[in-house]
Design a protein around this motif. Structure first.
Motif, PDB file in Angstrom:
ATOM      1  N   ALA A 127      36.706  42.758  39.141  1.00  0.00           N
ATOM      2  CA  ALA A 127      36.890  43.811  40.153  1.00  0.00           C
ATOM      3  C   ALA A 127      36.221  43.395  41.462  1.00  0.00           C
ATOM      4  O   ALA A 127      36.760  43.615  42.551  1.00  0.00           O
ATOM      5  CB  ALA A 127      36.321  45.135  39.649  1.00  0.00           C
ATOM      6  N   GLY A 128      35.053  42.768  41.360  1.00  0.00           N
ATOM      7  CA  GLY A 128      34.347  42.307  42.558  1.00  0.00           C
ATOM      8  C   GLY A 128      35.161  41.277  43.326  1.00  0.00           C
ATOM      9  O   GLY A 128      35.271  41.351  44.556  1.00  0.00           O
ATOM     10  N   ILE A 129      35.744  40.324  42.612  1.00  0.00           N
ATOM     11  CA  ILE A 129      36.600  39.319  43.271  1.00  0.00           C
ATOM     12  C   ILE A 129      37.807  40.004  43.901  1.00  0.00           C
ATOM     13  O   ILE A 129      38.189  39.704  45.034  1.00  0.00           O
ATOM     14  CB  ILE A 129      37.065  38.242  42.262  1.00  0.00           C
ATOM     15  CG1 ILE A 129      35.888  37.404  41.796  1.00  0.00           C
ATOM     16  CG2 ILE A 129      38.150  37.361  42.848  1.00  0.00           C
ATOM     17  CD1 ILE A 129      35.345  36.466  42.838  1.00  0.00           C
ATOM     18  N   GLY A 130      38.405  40.932  43.176  1.00  0.00           N
ATOM     19  CA  GLY A 130      39.557  41.660  43.713  1.00  0.00           C
ATOM     20  C   GLY A 130      39.207  42.428  44.971  1.00  0.00           C
ATOM     21  O   GLY A 130      39.980  42.447  45.940  1.00  0.00           O
ATOM     22  N   MET A 131      38.027  43.050  44.989  1.00  0.00           N
ATOM     23  CA  MET A 131      37.601  43.779  46.175  1.00  0.00           C
ATOM     24  C   MET A 131      37.351  42.837  47.350  1.00  0.00           C
ATOM     25  O   MET A 131      37.668  43.177  48.490  1.00  0.00           O
ATOM     26  CB  MET A 131      36.342  44.598  45.861  1.00  0.00           C
ATOM     27  CG  MET A 131      36.631  45.777  44.954  1.00  0.00           C
ATOM     28  SD  MET A 131      35.177  46.632  44.306  1.00  0.00           S
ATOM     29  CE  MET A 131      34.214  46.949  45.741  1.00  0.00           C
ATOM     30  N   MET A 132      36.801  41.663  47.062  1.00  0.00           N
ATOM     31  CA  MET A 132      36.590  40.689  48.146  1.00  0.00           C
ATOM     32  C   MET A 132      37.926  40.244  48.729  1.00  0.00           C
ATOM     33  O   MET A 132      38.082  40.152  49.945  1.00  0.00           O
ATOM     34  CB  MET A 132      35.804  39.479  47.630  1.00  0.00           C
ATOM     35  CG  MET A 132      34.354  39.755  47.407  1.00  0.00           C
ATOM     36  SD  MET A 132      33.448  38.280  46.953  1.00  0.00           S
ATOM     37  CE  MET A 132      33.483  37.375  48.487  1.00  0.00           C
ATOM     38  N   ILE A 133      38.892  39.967  47.862  1.00  0.00           N
ATOM     39  CA  ILE A 133      40.214  39.548  48.326  1.00  0.00           C
ATOM     40  C   ILE A 133      40.835  40.664  49.152  1.00  0.00           C
ATOM     41  O   ILE A 133      41.389  40.420  50.241  1.00  0.00           O
ATOM     42  CB  ILE A 133      41.118  39.138  47.141  1.00  0.00           C
ATOM     43  CG1 ILE A 133      40.557  37.865  46.506  1.00  0.00           C
ATOM     44  CG2 ILE A 133      42.562  38.959  47.582  1.00  0.00           C
ATOM     45  CD1 ILE A 133      41.204  37.493  45.175  1.00  0.00           C
ATOM     46  N   ALA A 134      40.729  41.895  48.666  1.00  0.00           N
ATOM     47  CA  ALA A 134      41.266  43.033  49.436  1.00  0.00           C
ATOM     48  C   ALA A 134      40.568  43.145  50.782  1.00  0.00           C
ATOM     49  O   ALA A 134      41.213  43.395  51.807  1.00  0.00           O
ATOM     50  CB  ALA A 134      41.102  44.321  48.624  1.00  0.00           C
ATOM     51  N   GLY A 135      39.248  42.952  50.798  1.00  0.00           N
ATOM     52  CA  GLY A 135      38.509  43.023  52.046  1.00  0.00           C
ATOM     53  C   GLY A 135      38.952  41.971  53.048  1.00  0.00           C
ATOM     54  O   GLY A 135      39.084  42.233  54.250  1.00  0.00           O
ATOM     55  N   VAL A 136      39.204  40.761  52.558  1.00  0.00           N
ATOM     56  CA  VAL A 136      39.664  39.692  53.452  1.00  0.00           C
ATOM     57  C   VAL A 136      41.053  40.016  53.987  1.00  0.00           C
ATOM     58  O   VAL A 136      41.338  39.799  55.172  1.00  0.00           O
ATOM     59  CB  VAL A 136      39.651  38.326  52.729  1.00  0.00           C
ATOM     60  CG1 VAL A 136      40.366  37.263  53.541  1.00  0.00           C
ATOM     61  CG2 VAL A 136      38.223  37.900  52.454  1.00  0.00           C
TER      62      VAL A 136
END
Length: 141
Positions: A127-136
């Motif tokens: 989920a953390g990686i997914g949130m980072m990707i979404a943030g980028v």
């Protein structure tokens, strides 16, 4: 606490190196910038080694030959980072670079590659990686 400070210093230096290399490469070329960067890094590391002397020189025989080429990745890193900065800018380049690092480190931890202890990844890590990707993606668009 020391580890966090060094991690922040390393992250800041990655960004500063990318920006400096991008600027140098505009004047003399990407591979010339990579050469200068690798050379100055070698000189600094050698100076620190000679001053600190905290390692064992006879330990080289115990290192797997594959691991001794680690510095060669630096040339690819510099070329890729400078090219990306020229095309997509510093912020998006560093963001994408960090996501790529985290994705690869998750694979390394999950599979125990390079002799690291296997780690179980759970939903929060993904989920953390997914949130980072979404943030980028939000940052970019």
């Amino acid at each position: 606490m020391k580890g966090i400070i060094f991690a922040f210093m390393g992250g800041a230096c990655i960004t500063l190196q990318g920006v400096a290399n991008s600027r140098i490469s505009q004047d003399i070329g990407i591979w010339q910038a990579a050469t200068i960067t690798q050379f100055t890094g070698f000189i600094l590391a050698l100076a620190i080694l000679l001053f600190v002397r905290d390692g064992k020189s006879q330990g080289f025989k115990q290192v797997k030959p594959l691991y001794l080429i680690g510095g060669a990745f630096g040339a690819v890193i510099i070329f890729s980072e400078v090219t990306a900065i020229h095309q997509i800018g510093v912020t998006f380049t560093i963001s994408a670079l960090l996501i790529a690092q985290l994705c690869l480190t998750i694979l390394i931890d999950m599979n125990g590659w390079f002799g690291v202890v296997k780690q179980k990844m759970k939903l929060p890590q993904f989920a953390g990686i997914g949130m980072m990707i979404a943030g980028v993606l939000i940052l970019k668009f």
